[in-house]
Design a protein around this motif. Structure first.
Motif, short mmCIF file in Angstrom:
data_model
loop_
_atom_site.label_atom_id
_atom_site.label_comp_id
_atom_site.label_asym_id
_atom_site.label_seq_id
_atom_site.Cartn_x
_atom_site.Cartn_y
_atom_site.Cartn_z
N ARG A 215 66.94 17.46 -0.09
CA ARG A 215 65.72 17.20 -0.87
C ARG A 215 64.50 17.75 -0.14
NH1 ARG A 215 60.77 15.08 -0.60
NH2 ARG A 215 61.50 13.26 0.54
N HIS B 91 59.91 8.44 8.35
CA HIS B 91 60.07 9.74 7.68
C HIS B 91 58.95 10.61 8.26
CE1 HIS B 91 60.88 12.33 4.00
NE2 HIS B 91 59.74 12.81 4.44
N HIS C 237 57.05 14.08 9.69
CA HIS C 237 56.96 15.54 9.59
C HIS C 237 56.47 16.11 10.92
CE1 HIS C 237 58.12 16.66 5.47
NE2 HIS C 237 57.92 15.36 5.26
N ASN D 57 60.86 18.55 9.08
CA ASN D 57 61.04 17.10 9.22
C ASN D 57 61.64 16.79 10.60
OD1 ASN D 57 61.04 17.63 6.27
ND2 ASN D 57 61.47 15.47 6.11
#
Ligand code: KIV
Ligand code: ZN
Length: 387
Positions: free
Chosen positions: A14, A203, A205, A239
């Motif tokens: 994704r 999550h 970055h 990521n």
């Protein structure tokens, strides 16, 4: 004390697939998903079903073959998105809907052109609606890294009230420092009422190269799930890299953290994703780069030949790399040359090694690296000189 088991949520298909030029077809996505399951990831984020018929199809096909991992579909806090994601997940053994909304003032004022109160309402309704389709609902607070802690806690509290099982706290822009991100997770652990009914997910970055450090800071402060991708691919600078966080937890026993990842499949999975997504892995990439277990300077080579642990903290076999390599260059010393010659069954005396080393340096100044064929040539020259 037993290690705390951290969930690995893989978003290669994704967030990773959002990278320009990395588009995959359904068959390729299913193939990668089966490898992710074999690797032992707990959750596979398979796509964003409403984004295109192709993504819908891919999520659906993935749910047909995945038996153990949870399969997750992304949505915005929009009813139609959630309904379409639920449709794509109907055949899934362990379905999860991942819904959410921007929570920082940047997102609320500029992107959503809304207010904090209205965003809270949308978050609550989205989770509540997703809950009518599946039991497992993850809520993301987009740009949580730049969201004021107190407001973030309020919206997380509402998401739990609506039934969220996981609260995703993304550092969407990769802005936070590890101390700041860790403190944010700690704040939520201590201030969100009902937090015992959900787990917190990171999550992160990599815009400032801090995604791995931030994810670990989050976990150390109480998060229970890390969202990451193979080779760290993803939007912009990418990521959190799955292989990095997993090996950090494995190497640092004092953290008392574990994952379900079969680490000796990491290298193979990394190459597979790199080839299928046409994203080369930089040679110096931690864990899976081609130089991660290659030693080229004389001092390092001498140390590794005497004992691998002098310059290696990971046994390459643990990540599926057969063995570390001694790369012969003009910076290599006699110890490395002797070692590589012995691997080719040339067992040289000290004086023979001196002569061979002289020819080796001449050749190495011309060529970048010296391979086995070159070594054979060097030994032929030495033999001719000796007669
Ligand atoms: O980076 C981000 O905030 C995201 C969310 C959509 C989870 O990818
Ligand atoms: Zn993201």
């Amino acid at each position: 004390m037993k290690d705390r088991r951290i969930q690995i949520f893989d978003t290669t298909l994704r967030d990773g697939e959002q990278v320009p030029g990395s588009k995959l077809n359904t068959e390729q996505k299913v193939f990668i998903a089966t490898h992710l399951e074999e690797l032992g990831v707990d959750v596979i984020e398979a796509g964003f079903p409403i984004s295109s018929p192709g993504d819908f199809e891919a999520v659906k096909e993935i749910t047909k073959v995945i038996k153990n991992s949870t399969v997750c579909g992304l949505t915005r806090a929009v009813e139609e998105d959630i309904k379409v994601a639920a449709d794509a997940l109907t055949l899934c053994k362990r379905p999860r809907i991942h819904t959410g909304i921007g929570t920082s003032d940047h997102h609320i004022n500029f992107k959503l052109k809304s207010t904090r109160e209205k965003v809270k309402e949308r978050a609550f309704k989205a989770v509540q609606y997703a809950k009518t389709f599946v039991e497992d609902v993850e809520f993301y607070a987009e740009d949580a890294g730049r969201t004021e802690d107190q407001y973030l806690a309020e919206i997380c509290e509402l998401a739990i009230k609506a039934g969220a099982t996981v609260l995703n706290i993304p550092d969407t822009t990769g802005y936070c420092l590890p101390e700041q991100f860790g403190a944010k997770i700690k704040y939520l652990m201590e201030n969100v009422k009902g937090i015992e009914n959900a787990i917190i997910s990171t999550h992160c970055h990599n815009d400032l190269g801090l995604a791995t450090a931030n994810s670990i800071a989050g976990i150390v402060n109480g998060a229970q799930q890390i969202e990451c991708t193979i080779n760290g691919i993803g939007e912009r600078a990418g990521n959190t890299s799955l292989e990095e966080v997993v090996m950090i937890m494995k190497q640092h026993k004092e953290l008392a953290l574990s994952t379900g990842i079969v680490t000796n499949k990491l290298y193979k999975t990394s190459r597979l994703v790199s080839e299928m997504m046409r994203m080369p892995v930089q040679p110096n990439k931690a864990i899976v780069g081609s130089n991660a277990f290659a030693h080229s300077s004389g001092i390092h080579q001498d140390g590794v030949i005497k004992n691998r642990s002098t310059y290696e903290i990971i046994d390459p076999e643990e990540v599926g790399v057969e063995k570390s390599t001694i790369v012969l260059t003009a910076r290599s010393g006699r110890a490395a040359l002797k070692y590589r010659l012995s691997q080719l069954a040339f067992n040289v005396s000290t004086s023979e090694l001196d002569i061979a080393y002289h020819h080796f340096l001449e050749m190495a100044d011309d060529k970048k690296t010296i391979d086995n064929n070159d070594l054979v040539k060097i030994m032929e020259i030495c033999k001719k000189e000796a007669v």
